[in-house]
Design a protein around this motif. Structure first.
Motif, PDB file in Angstrom:
ATOM      1  N   ASN A 101       0.808  -1.220   0.000  1.00 39.67           N
ATOM      2  CA  ASN A 101       0.000   0.000   0.000  1.00 39.67           C
ATOM      3  C   ASN A 101       0.841   1.271   0.000  1.00 39.67           C
ATOM      4  O   ASN A 101       0.361   2.334  -0.376  1.00 39.67           O
ATOM      5  N   SER A 102       2.102   1.145   0.430  1.00 40.02           N
ATOM      6  CA  SER A 102       2.972   2.322   0.499  1.00 40.02           C
ATOM      7  C   SER A 102       3.417   2.808  -0.875  1.00 40.02           C
ATOM      8  O   SER A 102       3.847   3.954  -1.023  1.00 40.02           O
ATOM      9  N   GLY A 103       3.356   1.919  -1.870  1.00 35.62           N
ATOM     10  CA  GLY A 103       3.848   2.264  -3.205  1.00 35.62           C
ATOM     11  C   GLY A 103       5.340   2.073  -3.368  1.00 35.62           C
ATOM     12  O   GLY A 103       5.886   2.315  -4.445  1.00 35.62           O
ATOM     13  N   LYS A 104       6.027   1.594  -2.323  1.00 38.78           N
ATOM     14  CA  LYS A 104       7.470   1.369  -2.426  1.00 38.78           C
ATOM     15  C   LYS A 104       7.758   0.156  -3.307  1.00 38.78           C
ATOM     16  O   LYS A 104       6.975  -0.789  -3.342  1.00 38.78           O
ATOM     17  N   PRO A 105       8.885   0.155  -4.008  1.00 40.55           N
ATOM     18  CA  PRO A 105       9.253  -1.011  -4.815  1.00 40.55           C
ATOM     19  C   PRO A 105       9.343  -2.271  -3.954  1.00 40.55           C
ATOM     20  O   PRO A 105      10.005  -2.284  -2.917  1.00 40.55           O
ATOM     21  N   PHE A 106       8.668  -3.322  -4.398  1.00 39.11           N
ATOM     22  CA  PHE A 106       8.579  -4.571  -3.645  1.00 39.11           C
ATOM     23  C   PHE A 106       8.867  -5.723  -4.593  1.00 39.11           C
ATOM     24  O   PHE A 106       8.283  -5.810  -5.673  1.00 39.11           O
ATOM     25  N   PRO A 137      10.506  -1.485 -16.203  1.00 40.63           N
ATOM     26  CA  PRO A 137      11.833  -1.024 -15.750  1.00 40.63           C
ATOM     27  C   PRO A 137      12.726  -2.146 -15.228  1.00 40.63           C
ATOM     28  O   PRO A 137      13.951  -2.071 -15.378  1.00 40.63           O
ATOM     29  N   LEU A 138      12.153  -3.187 -14.630  1.00 42.59           N
ATOM     30  CA  LEU A 138      12.996  -4.268 -14.115  1.00 42.59           C
ATOM     31  C   LEU A 138      13.548  -5.161 -15.216  1.00 42.59           C
ATOM     32  O   LEU A 138      14.442  -5.978 -14.964  1.00 42.59           O
ATOM     33  N   ASN A 142       3.515  -1.343  -7.851  1.00 39.75           N
ATOM     34  CA  ASN A 142       4.851  -1.367  -7.253  1.00 39.75           C
ATOM     35  C   ASN A 142       5.327  -2.771  -6.890  1.00 39.75           C
ATOM     36  O   ASN A 142       6.380  -2.930  -6.258  1.00 39.75           O
ATOM     37  N   LEU A 143       4.560  -3.784  -7.300  1.00 42.81           N
ATOM     38  CA  LEU A 143       4.920  -5.177  -7.023  1.00 42.81           C
ATOM     39  C   LEU A 143       5.579  -5.819  -8.239  1.00 42.81           C
ATOM     40  O   LEU A 143       5.135  -5.624  -9.373  1.00 42.81           O
ATOM     41  N   VAL A 156      16.916  -2.220  -7.633  1.00 37.68           N
ATOM     42  CA  VAL A 156      17.491  -1.195  -6.758  1.00 37.68           C
ATOM     43  C   VAL A 156      17.272   0.202  -7.335  1.00 37.68           C
ATOM     44  O   VAL A 156      17.035   1.167  -6.595  1.00 37.68           O
ATOM     45  N   ASP A 157      17.316   0.316  -8.653  1.00 38.32           N
ATOM     46  CA  ASP A 157      17.156   1.615  -9.314  1.00 38.32           C
ATOM     47  C   ASP A 157      15.693   2.004  -9.548  1.00 38.32           C
ATOM     48  O   ASP A 157      15.411   3.137  -9.937  1.00 38.32           O
ATOM     49  N   TRP A 158      14.767   1.083  -9.302  1.00 42.43           N
ATOM     50  CA  TRP A 158      13.354   1.283  -9.640  1.00 42.43           C
ATOM     51  C   TRP A 158      12.671   2.178  -8.617  1.00 42.43           C
ATOM     52  O   TRP A 158      12.925   2.081  -7.406  1.00 42.43           O
ATOM     53  N   ASP A 159      11.767   3.032  -9.099  1.00 40.41           N
ATOM     54  CA  ASP A 159      11.012   3.914  -8.201  1.00 40.41           C
ATOM     55  C   ASP A 159       9.616   3.387  -7.896  1.00 40.41           C
ATOM     56  O   ASP A 159       8.809   4.073  -7.243  1.00 40.41           O
ATOM     57  N   GLY A 160       9.294   2.173  -8.378  1.00 42.27           N
ATOM     58  CA  GLY A 160       7.993   1.587  -8.092  1.00 42.27           C
ATOM     59  C   GLY A 160       6.918   1.919  -9.101  1.00 42.27           C
ATOM     60  O   GLY A 160       5.772   1.504  -8.943  1.00 42.27           O
ATOM     61  N   ARG A 161       7.308   2.645 -10.152  1.00 42.45           N
ATOM     62  CA  ARG A 161       6.335   3.003 -11.191  1.00 42.45           C
ATOM     63  C   ARG A 161       6.812   2.474 -12.517  1.00 42.45           C
ATOM     64  O   ARG A 161       8.004   2.272 -12.743  1.00 42.45           O
ATOM     65  N   ARG A 162       5.855   2.277 -13.453  1.00 46.47           N
ATOM     66  CA  ARG A 162       6.217   1.810 -14.790  1.00 46.47           C
ATOM     67  C   ARG A 162       6.527   2.989 -15.702  1.00 46.47           C
ATOM     68  O   ARG A 162       5.992   4.085 -15.513  1.00 46.47           O
TER      69      ARG A 162
END
Length: 216
Positions: A76-81, A143-144, A187-188, A210-216
């Motif tokens: 729910n935080s939107g952090k990269p997971f 991005p991944l 972000n998953l 590691v470089d990802w911000d959690g968005r496409r």
């Protein structure tokens, strides 16, 4: 200036230190921590859920230690997971392993077992677990997946697989069944294979994470 913090969730089920070493290799300027501390996980910029072994044992520990709540908050935080192997399967709704186990339900889908009677194109029996190197077919741009191509090889060790559904399958693989090798949503992101054992493509994926911000 503080370094980016990446936490690997320690609930007693996973190749924690091999993942940590691989991340340290590709991201020497990132602070990598293996921890069960919920506060440190909440403070992290990136969060990783590993997992090996039987899903029943993994889910029992995830629930006993409150990791289910930690994962939900991270989602729910939107952090990269990032989930790896059984950490990916734990994100699904249900697994058929161990006579059926309800999982975390962040993806609507099933985890099924490979057939024990399947054969390859030469008529030879396919061994279960699916263990070793196999190619993946990319289904999306993400991005991944920068620097990774369809046909790149990754290292798998699993007897159960996530059914491939187009709405969340980032890459597929075929071994008896065609299954989801990578899944994604917001972000998953998660992989059935072990990126830490899949040099060079797996290390590329970890560096991208590691470089990802959690968005496409």
């Amino acid at each position: 200036m503080s370094r980016t913090l990446l936490t690997i969730i320690d609930y007693g089920m996973g190749n924690l230190h091999s993942v940590a070493k691989a991340l340290e290799h590709v991201a020497p300027n990132t602070q990598i921590e293996v921890t069960s501390d919920k506060h440190r996980i909440a403070e992290a910029d990136h969060i990783l859920l590993p997992g090996v072994g039987a899903i029943r044992d993994c889910m029992a520990e995830i629930r006993r230690q409150g990791v289910d709540t930690v994962v939900a908050e991270a989602v729910n935080s939107g952090k990269p997971f990032l989930g790896i192997c059984v950490g990916m399967q734990a994100l699904m709704a249900h697994s058929h392993e161990n006579n059926g186990v309800d999982c975390l339900g962040h993806f609507d889908g099933e985890v099924r077992r490979f057939s024990t009677t399947a054969t390859d194109e030469r008529g030879l029996a396919l061994k279960v677990p699916h263990m070793g190197w196999n190619t993946v077919d990319l289904q999306i741009d993400h991005p991944l997946l920068q620097g990774i191509n369809s046909g790149d090889r990754f290292y798998f060790v699993h007897s159960y697989y996530v059914e491939a559904h187009p709405e969340y399958t980032a890459a597929s693989c075929t071994y008896d069944a065609t299954f989801a090798a990578m899944i994604y949503r917001d972000n998953l992101f998660a992989t059935q294979f072990h990126p830490e054992k899949s040099f060079p493509a797996g290390l590329t994926l970890l560096k991208n994470f590691v470089d990802w911000d959690g968005r496409r």
